[in-house]
Motif scaffolding. Sequence first.
Motif, PDB file in Angstrom:
ATOM      1  N   LEU A 196      46.407  41.405  49.907  1.00  0.00           N
ATOM      2  CA  LEU A 196      44.816  41.276  49.467  1.00  0.00           C
ATOM      3  C   LEU A 196      44.045  42.499  49.246  1.00  0.00           C
ATOM      4  O   LEU A 196      43.052  42.783  48.638  1.00  0.00           O
ATOM      5  N   ALA A 197      44.212  43.509  50.357  1.00  0.00           N
ATOM      6  CA  ALA A 197      43.397  44.640  50.200  1.00  0.00           C
ATOM      7  C   ALA A 197      43.775  45.734  49.039  1.00  0.00           C
ATOM      8  O   ALA A 197      42.822  46.198  48.462  1.00  0.00           O
ATOM      9  N   ALA A 198      45.058  45.652  48.632  1.00  0.00           N
ATOM     10  CA  ALA A 198      45.400  46.421  47.540  1.00  0.00           C
ATOM     11  C   ALA A 198      44.935  45.723  46.304  1.00  0.00           C
ATOM     12  O   ALA A 198      44.600  46.481  45.326  1.00  0.00           O
ATOM     13  N   MET A 199      45.022  44.424  46.169  1.00  0.00           N
ATOM     14  CA  MET A 199      44.527  43.475  45.052  1.00  0.00           C
ATOM     15  C   MET A 199      43.065  43.276  44.865  1.00  0.00           C
ATOM     16  O   MET A 199      42.541  43.117  43.776  1.00  0.00           O
ATOM     17  N   LEU A 200      42.464  43.082  45.814  1.00  0.00           N
ATOM     18  CA  LEU A 200      40.750  42.742  45.981  1.00  0.00           C
ATOM     19  C   LEU A 200      40.281  43.977  46.803  1.00  0.00           C
ATOM     20  O   LEU A 200      39.719  43.554  47.649  1.00  0.00           O
ATOM     21  N   PRO A 201      39.907  45.016  46.107  1.00  0.00           N
ATOM     22  CA  PRO A 201      39.294  46.167  46.914  1.00  0.00           C
ATOM     23  C   PRO A 201      37.719  45.691  47.068  1.00  0.00           C
ATOM     24  O   PRO A 201      37.392  44.636  46.438  1.00  0.00           O
TER      25      PRO A 201
END
Length: 469
Positions: free
Chosen positions: A375-380
């Motif tokens: 999620l951190a990589a996909m939803l900054p």
Amino acid sequence: METGDFTKAVLRYTAPSITQDTCLPPRFGFAYAATACLVRNSPFMIRLLLVLPDADPDAPRDVLGQVLADADAAAIGWASCDTMVQEAAMLAPQQVLVHRPASIPRLQAVLQAWAGAPPQPVVLVSEPLEPRMHEELVGLGVHAWACADTLDAAGLRGLLARAQARWEREGALRDTLARSLAHLDERKWVDRAKGLLMSARGIGEDAAYGLLRGAAMHANLRVGELSRSVVEAAQWAEAINRAGQLRMLSQRLVRLAAQMLAGVEVRRSRVLRAESIERVKDNLDHLAGLPLDATSVQALVGVRSAWEALDGALSARLSPAALATIDASAEALLGAAEALTDALESSGGRRALHIVNLCGRQRMRVQRLAKDALLAAMLPGGAWSAHLPSTMDAFEASLLELERAPLSSPDIRTALSGARDEWLKLVRGVRQAERAEGRIELVRASEVLVDTFDRLTASYEHSLQVIMS
């Protein structure tokens, strides 16, 4: 006669030097004269609670009292049909004699309080009854019956003796039945406990029984009592394992949704999502069938509510916004499942259950770490990156605690060693989650670790130390 005079009269009835007849006090505007009279100086006097009709102005005044006296019986108290049960409990007579009840149906309703097993023999003297009525009264605990019009002293003496014999025989049969049922119940617990030990240790039936017998002697318990405790410990361990799975599945379902949105092993992700949803439902159904305490029941209600919200979010079309909603619902389920697991551990009251909870929590941390990294990589801009260090620290601390725990075996130690190797691969995948290769390694390592800690949790759940705790 006043109440105080009646009490004195009753005391005179039971004195060894009774020299005169005494009668019950008038009730409801009528008197039963001489009905409480005792036979003078009889060592075999039968102490009766006399149950009389609520009102009968035509009742003979002397006949019943004389019959009682001639039959070596005496009334130590008077009761109406409505007060019979209470008076019998207070006075503890040897027998209860119901004489000419005003209403047989009313008597039947009152007798139901004893559920067919009155604390003393019950004798009924009444007008002739239909055969069906006799059957019903016997079922309600009436031990002997006689026709009021033909009752004399000899008949009453035999009637009371017959009622006493039947009451004692029924009591002996009930005691025998209770002991037999207790023995069968104990045998059931012993067999179930033996099966658990045979499965946990890979031993034969004789060896399993030997373990139970030795533990029972050590704990100063019967083998049946010890066996029941063993089975209950196993049930608590399974409940904690299943509740712990709900924590892991809450995070796994978000991770799988993120994988599908990112295009990482999409087909396999769909399969795993369907399996995970069925696993959640199966665990909820299993936990709902357990005899939980009030705290655990309330916690389970919270878990069901959180799952319904997450299940609804999962059915929406995948998008970044939907993924954020899914994660928020999953966090609510995680918190509810954590509360349920802790409540079950507390209710179980066995310290060894902590290791099952601890190991099961590692499954959740693995999935949470992989999910937050994706999620951190996909939803900054989200808070997922901030969660990573604390999750890794908690996993490392618990892994070290498991490695040092005395509750272990060669298989458990080997599995823990493999888990540490896979953990390093997962951490590497977390650090490279921005790249496709890193995401693939992260996903695969998280699945391997979940399987590893699933097996480990099951090993702890079925370990001898937990079962015999």
